[in-house]
Design a protein around this motif. Sequence first.
Motif, short mmCIF file in Angstrom:
data_model
loop_
_atom_site.label_atom_id
_atom_site.label_comp_id
_atom_site.label_asym_id
_atom_site.label_seq_id
_atom_site.Cartn_x
_atom_site.Cartn_y
_atom_site.Cartn_z
N LYS A 29 -7.57 7.20 13.65
CA LYS A 29 -7.45 7.09 15.12
C LYS A 29 -5.95 7.43 15.57
CE LYS A 29 -7.91 3.68 18.74
NZ LYS A 29 -8.82 2.33 19.03
N THR A 30 -5.61 7.82 16.74
CA THR A 30 -4.19 7.91 17.23
C THR A 30 -4.28 6.97 18.30
OG1 THR A 30 -4.28 10.44 16.42
CG2 THR A 30 -2.49 9.57 18.13
N PHE A 31 -3.19 6.32 18.20
CA PHE A 31 -2.81 5.16 19.31
C PHE A 31 -1.45 5.92 20.07
CE2 PHE A 31 -4.79 3.07 15.93
CZ PHE A 31 -5.54 2.22 16.39
N ALA A 32 -1.61 5.64 21.53
CA ALA A 32 -0.59 6.27 22.33
C ALA A 32 0.31 5.17 22.66
CB ALA A 32 -1.28 6.91 23.47
N PHE A 33 1.55 5.25 23.08
CA PHE A 33 2.56 4.12 23.26
C PHE A 33 3.39 5.17 24.31
CE2 PHE A 33 1.10 3.16 19.09
CZ PHE A 33 0.69 2.00 19.40
N ASP A 34 4.08 3.96 25.13
CA ASP A 34 5.05 4.62 26.26
C ASP A 34 6.48 5.07 25.56
OD1 ASP A 34 3.14 4.20 28.31
OD2 ASP A 34 4.05 1.97 28.51
N THR A 35 6.77 4.50 24.59
CA THR A 35 8.00 4.83 23.87
C THR A 35 7.66 5.03 22.29
OG1 THR A 35 8.75 2.75 23.44
CG2 THR A 35 9.37 3.55 25.72
N TYR A 36 8.84 5.76 22.00
CA TYR A 36 8.93 5.95 20.38
C TYR A 36 9.04 4.25 19.85
CZ TYR A 36 10.62 7.38 15.80
OH TYR A 36 10.74 7.38 14.50
N VAL A 67 0.79 7.17 17.04
CA VAL A 67 0.79 6.60 15.86
C VAL A 67 -0.62 6.87 15.38
CG1 VAL A 67 1.17 4.85 14.03
CG2 VAL A 67 2.72 4.90 15.98
N LYS A 68 -0.66 7.60 14.23
CA LYS A 68 -1.93 8.04 13.82
C LYS A 68 -2.25 7.34 12.42
CE LYS A 68 -3.61 12.40 13.41
NZ LYS A 68 -3.71 13.52 12.67
N VAL A 69 -3.17 6.45 12.23
CA VAL A 69 -3.46 5.56 11.20
C VAL A 69 -4.83 6.18 10.51
CG1 VAL A 69 -4.00 3.39 10.46
CG2 VAL A 69 -2.53 3.61 12.35
N ALA A 70 -4.96 6.33 9.25
CA ALA A 70 -6.15 6.90 8.45
C ALA A 70 -6.47 5.99 7.37
CB ALA A 70 -6.03 8.48 8.28
N TYR A 71 -7.87 5.78 7.28
CA TYR A 71 -8.30 5.00 5.84
C TYR A 71 -9.22 5.70 5.30
CZ TYR A 71 -6.04 0.86 7.49
OH TYR A 71 -4.95 -0.07 7.90
N VAL A 72 -9.02 5.69 3.93
CA VAL A 72 -10.13 6.13 2.94
C VAL A 72 -9.90 5.31 1.52
CG1 VAL A 72 -8.89 8.22 2.13
CG2 VAL A 72 -11.34 7.98 1.93
N THR A 73 -10.89 5.28 1.09
CA THR A 73 -10.72 4.31 -0.31
C THR A 73 -10.85 5.35 -1.42
OG1 THR A 73 -11.61 2.25 0.55
CG2 THR A 73 -11.63 2.57 -1.73
N HIS A 74 -9.66 5.85 -1.95
CA HIS A 74 -9.83 7.05 -2.96
C HIS A 74 -10.61 6.62 -4.13
CE1 HIS A 74 -6.85 9.52 -0.79
NE2 HIS A 74 -6.46 8.33 -0.61
N SER A 75 -10.40 5.12 -4.51
CA SER A 75 -11.12 4.53 -5.80
C SER A 75 -12.67 4.82 -5.91
CB SER A 75 -10.83 3.30 -6.21
OG SER A 75 -10.88 2.43 -5.17
N ALA A 76 -13.12 4.84 -4.61
CA ALA A 76 -14.54 4.86 -4.18
C ALA A 76 -14.94 6.33 -3.86
CB ALA A 76 -15.23 4.02 -3.07
N GLY A 77 -13.85 7.05 -3.76
CA GLY A 77 -14.19 8.70 -3.40
C GLY A 77 -14.66 8.72 -1.71
N GLY A 78 -14.36 7.69 -0.94
CA GLY A 78 -14.60 8.14 0.43
C GLY A 78 -14.47 7.03 1.18
N VAL A 79 -15.02 6.86 2.33
CA VAL A 79 -15.05 5.47 3.26
C VAL A 79 -15.67 4.57 2.83
CG1 VAL A 79 -15.46 4.90 5.56
CG2 VAL A 79 -14.43 7.15 5.19
N THR A 80 -15.45 3.24 2.96
CA THR A 80 -15.87 2.31 2.27
C THR A 80 -15.79 0.93 3.71
OG1 THR A 80 -14.13 0.86 1.54
CG2 THR A 80 -15.28 2.50 0.12
N HIS A 81 -16.51 -0.13 3.46
CA HIS A 81 -16.53 -1.15 4.36
C HIS A 81 -15.12 -1.65 4.36
CE1 HIS A 81 -20.75 -1.61 5.14
NE2 HIS A 81 -21.08 -1.75 4.00
N LEU A 82 -14.30 -1.72 3.39
CA LEU A 82 -12.76 -2.14 3.39
C LEU A 82 -12.23 -0.98 4.33
CD1 LEU A 82 -12.14 -2.54 -0.25
CD2 LEU A 82 -12.21 -4.12 1.23
#
Length: 94
Positions: A29-36, A67-82
Amino acid sequence: MAVKLGENEVASALQRLPGWQLVQGRVEKTFAFDTYAQGVAFAVKVALLAEKTNHHPDSLEIMWNKVKVAYVTHSAGGVTHLDLEAAALVDTLA
């Protein structure tokens, strides 16, 4: 160990996480803000949350007013509940 979720499970969960989407095997997800400075402050909050929960973003990208935030659980090989739980927590920081 966390278990990789199927695409249908991820898609269903993302319906409850506005703005988050599955992109190249991770949720982001990318979050938008008014300033840096506001974006940097948010990124620091995300980093502190990651340390507290011991689940870190795959990517935390600071741009001028986004700010872009991204999650994946590498040890599981993809997206998990975490990853989905972390996404929901990040939303509370914005």
